[in-house]
Design a protein around this motif. Structure first.
Motif, short mmCIF file in Angstrom:
data_model
loop_
_atom_site.label_atom_id
_atom_site.label_comp_id
_atom_site.label_asym_id
_atom_site.label_seq_id
_atom_site.Cartn_x
_atom_site.Cartn_y
_atom_site.Cartn_z
N GLY A 250 0.57 -1.04 0.06
CA GLY A 250 0.19 0.19 -0.15
C GLY A 250 0.48 1.51 0.03
N LEU A 251 1.89 1.40 -0.49
CA LEU A 251 2.84 2.52 -0.48
C LEU A 251 3.40 3.01 -1.74
CD1 LEU A 251 5.19 1.61 2.44
CD2 LEU A 251 3.34 3.08 2.48
N GLY A 252 2.44 2.61 -3.13
CA GLY A 252 2.36 3.28 -4.54
C GLY A 252 2.25 4.92 -4.69
N PHE A 253 2.30 5.41 -3.46
CA PHE A 253 1.80 6.70 -3.67
C PHE A 253 3.09 7.35 -4.45
CE2 PHE A 253 4.42 6.79 0.23
CZ PHE A 253 4.59 8.25 -0.05
N THR A 254 2.68 8.54 -5.47
CA THR A 254 3.44 9.17 -6.05
C THR A 254 3.55 10.88 -5.10
OG1 THR A 254 3.05 8.41 -7.83
CG2 THR A 254 3.51 10.65 -8.00
N ALA A 255 4.50 11.37 -4.67
CA ALA A 255 4.33 12.49 -3.60
C ALA A 255 5.71 13.21 -3.70
CB ALA A 255 3.64 12.19 -2.48
N TYR A 256 5.82 14.52 -4.40
CA TYR A 256 7.09 15.50 -3.84
C TYR A 256 7.20 15.30 -2.01
CZ TYR A 256 10.82 17.69 -5.76
OH TYR A 256 12.37 17.58 -6.43
N GLY A 257 8.08 13.52 -2.31
CA GLY A 257 8.63 13.03 -0.79
C GLY A 257 10.21 13.86 -0.64
N MET A 258 10.41 13.84 0.66
CA MET A 258 11.78 14.00 1.27
C MET A 258 12.47 13.36 1.90
SD MET A 258 12.77 17.27 -0.62
CE MET A 258 13.43 17.74 0.50
N GLY A 259 11.77 13.44 3.26
CA GLY A 259 12.29 12.24 4.53
C GLY A 259 11.64 11.76 4.48
N ALA A 260 11.52 10.76 5.75
CA ALA A 260 10.83 9.74 6.94
C ALA A 260 11.12 9.97 8.41
CB ALA A 260 10.79 8.36 5.54
N CYS A 261 10.25 8.84 9.15
CA CYS A 261 10.76 8.51 10.01
C CYS A 261 10.00 6.87 10.33
CB CYS A 261 10.58 9.39 11.34
SG CYS A 261 8.74 10.14 11.64
N VAL A 262 10.29 6.73 11.17
CA VAL A 262 9.90 5.11 11.65
C VAL A 262 9.65 5.04 13.53
CG1 VAL A 262 10.21 2.33 11.85
CG2 VAL A 262 11.11 3.94 9.39
N GLY A 263 7.97 4.96 13.87
CA GLY A 263 7.61 4.39 15.44
C GLY A 263 6.58 3.66 14.94
N ASP A 264 6.46 3.06 16.07
CA ASP A 264 5.56 2.49 16.76
C ASP A 264 4.23 3.69 17.21
OD1 ASP A 264 3.01 0.94 17.24
OD2 ASP A 264 4.28 -0.73 18.40
N PHE A 265 2.89 5.19 16.52
CA PHE A 265 2.81 5.62 17.39
C PHE A 265 1.27 4.93 17.71
CE2 PHE A 265 0.44 5.94 13.27
CZ PHE A 265 -0.73 6.09 13.57
N ASP A 266 0.93 3.72 17.34
CA ASP A 266 -0.16 3.37 17.94
C ASP A 266 -0.19 1.96 19.20
OD1 ASP A 266 0.14 1.50 16.09
OD2 ASP A 266 -1.90 1.04 15.31
N ASN A 267 1.14 1.73 19.04
CA ASN A 267 1.88 0.36 20.45
C ASN A 267 1.36 -0.30 20.31
OD1 ASN A 267 3.76 1.97 21.92
ND2 ASN A 267 2.28 3.11 23.52
N ASP A 268 1.29 -0.96 18.81
CA ASP A 268 0.83 -2.34 18.26
C ASP A 268 1.37 -3.15 18.20
OD1 ASP A 268 1.22 -1.63 15.84
OD2 ASP A 268 -0.61 -1.78 14.96
N GLY A 269 2.37 -2.55 18.19
CA GLY A 269 3.84 -3.58 18.70
C GLY A 269 3.86 -3.67 16.85
N PHE A 270 3.71 -2.70 16.12
CA PHE A 270 4.37 -2.66 14.27
C PHE A 270 4.46 -1.70 14.37
CE2 PHE A 270 2.00 -6.32 14.29
CZ PHE A 270 2.34 -7.92 13.26
N ALA A 271 5.48 -1.25 13.75
CA ALA A 271 6.59 -0.13 13.43
C ALA A 271 5.70 0.95 12.24
CB ALA A 271 7.86 -0.46 13.02
#
Length: 628
Positions: free
Chosen positions: A139-160
């Motif tokens: 589900g990440l096949g989006f087109t955008a003028y992207g720059m950077g990214a970061c990772v973290g489990d914001f909903d605490n469900d065990g998946f980043a």
């Protein structure tokens, strides 16, 4: 002629012409005589120490990585074209193998050249040394003028989960149990103000409404409630019309990219995680906005100061509360100190100037790009900032923890001279030879394609730089060369984002470099020194502590040495390395003790593990006494 009049005459010989003068200053197009000459100190002239032979091998193609960054280059030299792209390491399916997500940009609205279907790319680590492109399936096949990214489990469900910064609307993707990423940007409240317009090319070039310019971002739990909040850097106040309205010229009349000094500053953003599902913009209430009056008096216009490109979260005063350090381009750097707020809340006080983080040793702002924080010798930590061409890296060692005070020691540690010439973007501390000391890598590349015809000694594509940590305070960093580490690591690219990871789980750290408008490189570390190591993945309980354990402080005691590492979010430039901690142990075969100070409430007692065998990877789970 007096010395003073000679200097004035020399300055008159290189007059600025419209913004061409700014281009001379900003891009280093001045003649060599105008470049600051650094006198060597004892560290610079002492005999070089031999760098260990650890070869990095380019395995990009054989590993199945075919990502190529699309920068939307239009021929009009719009500033964002030269700034991407980033890369993050994410174990999205919790199989213990580190996957890779590359951030892509795209052609501008209505512009007919470039890859109109360009997307960011997610590669799943298959565990056999190769990767599979799972972008569309996840589900990440989006087109955008992207720059950077970061990772973290914001909903605490065990998946980043995954956050992507863009020119225009940022995007937040929730990891649905490792099966797919779901775009929850709007419902989570982290969209940003406006997106790129859908219009014709001609209309876009005259677009005068400000378009958000996101750069680096990081997750952190600043208020200690066990939920990850989100900090977002933004670069400048930007629109195509303003950009093209500035007369930025090179010698010979060709247009150059407009330097950031010509744009107004902006503000960084802090989103507080409310309930694990949504965020509120807490930037003003939490003290993140940095404003400077334009003029005097009550009616003076208030301008944002931030021109932010890199961010790292750290805790140099060891109070258990995460602080935020921001690398700014041509304005002062920020140090946001975490302090008590009203009614039991937390907020930040910007103390960059007070703590001597705002500027390097010459007392003026540099072109700050990537940033990292780490322990460079046992018990000693520093902030490193990768700067523009003809500016050395800034190495801010902690001199006092309370009140916080840093000192730029780039010259003393041997970085000032070797790092001066290149234009540095990505930067990180890591231990590439497993000797227990953190080394330093920067990913380099210029922003101006024509720089080689303008300034002798500069080039558009540039090799990375690797500095080996000798452990000798008299000459702390030694430049690694192709003879020691192989030519593949040093092949010239227009370098931007960079990360480390152990993708093949063989006990040494590999490297990924990203080229602007070019391919990414996966460089396998073929360490044959026989030194020992350990790998620590931390898992918070998801209530008092975020499941990603971002912000955890880890103390490792082995072989008579005490080492300190932190689970950090993003670092460097537009990027985030792997979350697990890799620790070189040199000759130690037993880890005597590991102490984890979990993020959240600093009054909580730390957790301890003892007598662990080296050369193994462990999962340290909050509340569970044995390592898995």
């Amino acid at each position: 002629m007096t010395r003073k009049s000679s200097l004035l005459a020399a300055l008159v010989l290189v007059p600025p012409v419209a913004l061409g003068g700014w281009a001379v200053w900003r891009y280093g197009f001045a003649p060599a005589a105008a470049v600051l000459v650094v006198k060597p100190n004892e560290a610079a002239v002492r005999q070089a120490l031999p760098v260990p032979s650890v070869r990095f091998v380019d395995v990009t193609k054989t590993a199945g990585i075919d990502f190529r960054h699309e920068n939307g280059l239009s021929g009009r030299k719009l500033l964002p074209e030269t700034m991407g792209g980033g890369v993050v390491v994410i174990d999205y399916d919790n199989d213990g193998r580190q996957d890779l997500f590359f951030v892509n940009s795209c052609p501008w609205p209505g512009h007919g050249t470039g890859d109109a279907k360009a997307t960011s790319k997610l590669y799943r680590n298959k565990g056999d040394g190769t990767f599979a492109d799972v972008t569309v399936a996840m589900g990440l096949g989006f087109t955008a003028y992207g720059m950077g990214a970061c990772v973290g489990d914001f909903d605490n469900d065990g998946f980043a989960d995954l956050f992507v910064t863009c020119i225009g609307k940022n995007r937040l993707f929730r990891n649905d149990g490792g099966k797919a990423f779901l775009d929850v940007t709007s419902t989570a409240g982290v969209t940003g103000e406006t997106d790129l317009p859908t219009t014709t090319w001609d209309n876009f070039l005259t677009w005068d409404q400000l378009i958000p310019f996101g750069t680096s971002a990081t997750f952190l739990d600043y208020d200690g409630d066990g939920r990850l909040d989100l900090f977002v850097c933004r670069y400048v106040s930007w629109s195509p019309k303003f950009d093209l309205g500035v007369s930025a010229t090179l010698q010979g009349g060709k247009r150059s990219f407009v330097p950031p000094r010509e744009f107004d500053g902006t503000q960084c953003l802090l989103y507080r995680n409310v309930d694990g599902k949504s965020f509120v913009n807490a930037s003003e209430a939490a003290g993140i906005q940095v404003i400077q009056p334009d003029g005097t008096g009550p009616n003076a216009r208030k301008r944002g100061v931030a021109k932010s490109l890199g961010v790292v979260v750290c805790d140099p005063d060891e109070d258990g509360r995460p602080d935020i350090v921001v690398a700014n381009d041509t304005v002062r750097n920020f140090f946001f100190h975490n302090i008590p707020g009203p009614n039991g809340t937390r907020r930040f006080e910007e103390i960059g100037e007070k703590a001597a983080v705002a500027y390097a040793d010459e007392g003026r702002p540099r072109g700050g790009m990537g940033i990292d924080h780490g322990e460079y010798l046992p018990g000693k930590s520093a902030i490193v900032i990768a700067n523009f061409a003809n500016e050395s890296n800034t190495f801010l060692k902690l001199s006092l923890p309370n009140p916080l005070l840093f000192t730029d020691a780039a010259l003393a540690v041997g970085l000032a001279g070797p790092s001066r010439t290149p234009l540095k973007f990505g930067a990180f501390f890591f231990d590439f030879d497993n000797d227990g000391r953190q080394d330093l890598l920067t990913c380099n590349g210029h922003i101006e394609p024509d720089i080689g015809t303008i300034q002798k000694g500069q080039s558009f594509a540039q090799p990375a730089q690797l500095f080996w940590n000798t452990g000798d305070p008299g000459r702390l960093f030694e430049s690694a060369l192709p003879d020691q580490c192989g030519p593949d690591l040093f092949q010239p690219i227009v370098g931007r984002g960079a990360v480390y990871l152990d993708y093949d789980n063989d006990g040494d750290l590999d490297v990924v470099l990203v080229g602007n408008g070019g391919p990414a490189l996966l460089l396998r570390n073929d360490n044959e020194l026989g030194r020992h190591w350990t790998r620590l993945s931390l898992l918070g309980n998801g209530t008092a502590t975020n499941r990603s354990a971002i912000g955890a402080d880890v103390i490792i005691e082995a072989g008579g040495t005490i080492l300190r590492r932190t689970i950090a979010g993003a670092r460097g430039y537009l990027s985030q390395p792997e979350l697990p901690i890799h620790v070189g142990l040199y000759s130690a075969t037993i880890i005597d003790k590991i102490t984890v100070k979990w993020p959240g409430d600093p009054s909580r007692a730390p957790q301890v593990w003892t007598n662990l065998i080296a050369d193994r990877a462990y999962v340290l789970t909050q509340g569970v006494p044995s390592a898995k």
